[in-house]
Design a protein around this motif. Structure first.
Motif, mmCIF file in Angstrom:
data_model
loop_
_atom_site.group_PDB
_atom_site.id
_atom_site.type_symbol
_atom_site.label_atom_id
_atom_site.label_comp_id
_atom_site.label_asym_id
_atom_site.label_seq_id
_atom_site.Cartn_x
_atom_site.Cartn_y
_atom_site.Cartn_z
ATOM 1 N N PRO A 1 49.246 91.900 -13.989
ATOM 2 C CA PRO A 1 50.025 91.127 -14.971
ATOM 3 C C PRO A 1 50.780 92.002 -15.982
ATOM 4 C CG PRO A 1 47.876 90.123 -14.681
ATOM 5 C CD PRO A 1 47.871 91.396 -13.905
ATOM 6 N N GLU A 2 50.292 93.191 -16.211
ATOM 7 C CA GLU A 2 50.988 94.072 -17.163
ATOM 8 C C GLU A 2 52.353 94.512 -16.621
ATOM 9 O OE1 GLU A 2 47.801 94.948 -15.968
ATOM 10 O OE2 GLU A 2 46.825 93.886 -17.605
ATOM 11 N N GLN A 3 52.546 94.459 -15.326
ATOM 12 C CA GLN A 3 53.800 94.915 -14.709
ATOM 13 C C GLN A 3 54.776 93.769 -14.425
ATOM 14 O OE1 GLN A 3 52.754 97.078 -11.197
ATOM 15 N NE2 GLN A 3 51.774 98.739 -12.317
ATOM 16 N N TYR A 4 54.424 92.554 -14.791
ATOM 17 C CA TYR A 4 55.318 91.419 -14.551
ATOM 18 C C TYR A 4 56.588 91.578 -15.372
ATOM 19 C CZ TYR A 4 51.590 88.633 -12.356
ATOM 20 O OH TYR A 4 50.609 88.156 -11.532
ATOM 21 N N THR A 5 57.678 91.119 -14.794
ATOM 22 C CA THR A 5 58.913 90.959 -15.559
ATOM 23 C C THR A 5 59.093 89.465 -15.775
ATOM 24 O OG1 THR A 5 60.207 90.968 -13.515
ATOM 25 C CG2 THR A 5 59.997 93.058 -14.666
ATOM 26 N N TYR A 6 59.817 89.105 -16.816
ATOM 27 C CA TYR A 6 59.917 87.703 -17.203
ATOM 28 C C TYR A 6 61.367 87.227 -17.169
ATOM 29 C CZ TYR A 6 55.086 88.158 -18.581
ATOM 30 O OH TYR A 6 53.736 88.372 -18.562
ATOM 31 N N THR A 7 61.539 86.007 -16.709
ATOM 32 C CA THR A 7 62.842 85.352 -16.681
ATOM 33 C C THR A 7 62.697 84.025 -17.409
ATOM 34 O OG1 THR A 7 63.225 86.333 -14.503
ATOM 35 C CG2 THR A 7 64.701 84.568 -15.165
ATOM 36 N N PHE A 8 63.491 83.849 -18.485
ATOM 37 C CA PHE A 8 63.395 82.651 -19.317
ATOM 38 C C PHE A 8 61.956 82.405 -19.784
ATOM 39 C CE2 PHE A 8 67.209 81.562 -16.715
ATOM 40 C CZ PHE A 8 68.121 81.605 -17.754
ATOM 41 N N GLY A 9 61.229 83.441 -20.069
ATOM 42 C CA GLY A 9 59.871 83.334 -20.571
ATOM 43 C C GLY A 9 58.810 83.088 -19.522
ATOM 44 N N LEU A 10 59.203 83.015 -18.256
ATOM 45 C CA LEU A 10 58.255 82.791 -17.167
ATOM 46 C C LEU A 10 58.129 84.060 -16.335
ATOM 47 C CD1 LEU A 10 59.621 79.326 -15.982
ATOM 48 C CD2 LEU A 10 57.539 79.725 -17.289
ATOM 49 N N PRO A 11 56.957 84.321 -15.773
ATOM 50 C CA PRO A 11 56.841 85.460 -14.866
ATOM 51 C C PRO A 11 57.838 85.301 -13.722
ATOM 52 C CG PRO A 11 54.671 84.540 -15.331
ATOM 53 C CD PRO A 11 55.680 83.608 -15.919
ATOM 54 N N ASP A 12 58.435 86.414 -13.307
ATOM 55 C CA ASP A 12 59.492 86.321 -12.296
ATOM 56 C C ASP A 12 59.013 85.698 -10.995
ATOM 57 O OD1 ASP A 12 57.934 88.498 -11.621
ATOM 58 O OD2 ASP A 12 59.617 89.842 -11.221
ATOM 59 N N TRP A 13 57.756 85.945 -10.605
ATOM 60 C CA TRP A 13 57.260 85.353 -9.366
ATOM 61 C C TRP A 13 57.228 83.831 -9.462
ATOM 62 C CZ3 TRP A 13 53.036 82.213 -9.429
ATOM 63 C CH2 TRP A 13 52.161 82.338 -10.505
ATOM 64 N N PHE A 14 56.830 83.305 -10.637
ATOM 65 C CA PHE A 14 56.779 81.861 -10.829
ATOM 66 C C PHE A 14 58.190 81.279 -10.919
ATOM 67 C CE2 PHE A 14 56.678 78.036 -13.384
ATOM 68 C CZ PHE A 14 55.684 77.302 -12.750
ATOM 69 N N PHE A 15 59.073 81.950 -11.649
ATOM 70 C CA PHE A 15 60.428 81.459 -11.820
ATOM 71 C C PHE A 15 61.137 81.330 -10.472
ATOM 72 C CE2 PHE A 15 64.983 82.163 -12.494
ATOM 73 C CZ PHE A 15 65.261 81.103 -13.352
ATOM 74 N N TYR A 16 61.058 82.380 -9.633
ATOM 75 C CA TYR A 16 61.769 82.341 -8.352
ATOM 76 C C TYR A 16 61.079 81.436 -7.327
ATOM 77 C CZ TYR A 16 64.721 86.045 -10.097
ATOM 78 O OH TYR A 16 65.613 86.769 -10.848
ATOM 79 N N SER A 17 59.757 81.419 -7.320
ATOM 80 C CA SER A 17 59.078 80.601 -6.307
ATOM 81 C C SER A 17 59.089 79.130 -6.659
ATOM 82 C CB SER A 17 57.641 81.084 -6.096
ATOM 83 O OG SER A 17 56.862 80.859 -7.248
ATOM 84 N N CYS A 18 58.861 78.786 -7.921
ATOM 85 C CA CYS A 18 58.724 77.375 -8.293
ATOM 86 C C CYS A 18 59.996 76.766 -8.883
ATOM 87 C CB CYS A 18 57.569 77.213 -9.279
ATOM 88 S SG CYS A 18 55.978 77.622 -8.534
ATOM 89 N N VAL A 19 60.633 77.439 -9.817
ATOM 90 C CA VAL A 19 61.803 76.850 -10.475
ATOM 91 C C VAL A 19 63.022 76.922 -9.559
ATOM 92 C CG1 VAL A 19 63.328 76.994 -12.477
ATOM 93 C CG2 VAL A 19 60.877 77.383 -12.761
ATOM 94 N N ILE A 20 63.385 78.122 -9.131
ATOM 95 C CA ILE A 20 64.547 78.265 -8.253
ATOM 96 C C ILE A 20 64.266 77.612 -6.891
ATOM 97 C CG2 ILE A 20 66.046 79.924 -7.060
ATOM 98 C CD1 ILE A 20 66.556 79.735 -10.070
ATOM 99 N N GLY A 21 63.037 77.721 -6.410
ATOM 100 C CA GLY A 21 62.676 77.079 -5.149
ATOM 101 C C GLY A 21 62.854 75.573 -5.208
ATOM 102 N N PHE A 22 62.446 74.961 -6.315
ATOM 103 C CA PHE A 22 62.621 73.522 -6.486
ATOM 104 C C PHE A 22 64.099 73.135 -6.510
ATOM 105 C CE2 PHE A 22 63.394 69.943 -9.371
ATOM 106 C CZ PHE A 22 62.777 68.942 -8.658
#
Length: 105
Positions: free
Chosen positions: A50-71
């Motif tokens: 988790p220390e190496q996560y990058t954030y997009t719009f305040g969300l971890p990039d993995w969550f943003f791309y998998s859940c938000v952009i995926g939706f």
């Protein structure tokens, strides 16, 4: 016991089944694509500490791309495929089928 060919009903497949099978395959392909998209980004980018996560719009990039952009992507794909690839089919019985059904005791 021989059967009389005149009294035997011939099976005529309903053409709506072919359309339904094609559309079911499209739905399965969409579901598989959605899972691959989600799994690839969630476990591909989320497989770091988790220390190496990058954030997009305040969300971890993995969550943003998998859940938000995926939706958003899947919603757009479903809208486009519904508009251009799926066929509206009447669910009413065919006229000749209605006659056969009314004659059957």
């Amino acid at each position: 016991m021989p059967t009389n060919p005149q009294t035997q009903k011939t099976y005529k497949p309903d053409p709506r089944f072919k359309i339904a099978h094609k559309e079911a395959k499209i739905g399965i392909a969409l579901a598989i694509f959605n899972f691959i998209w989600w799994f690839g980004f969630a476990y591909g980018l989320g497989n770091r500490p988790p220390e190496q996560y990058t954030y997009t719009f305040g969300l971890p990039d993995w969550f943003f791309y998998s859940c938000v952009i995926g939706f958003i992507l899947m919603s757009a794909l479903v809208i486009v495929i519904t508009k251009y690839a799926l066929t509206e089919v009447s669910l009413e019985p065919e006229p000749d089928q209605q006659k056969e059904d009314s004659q059957t005791p």
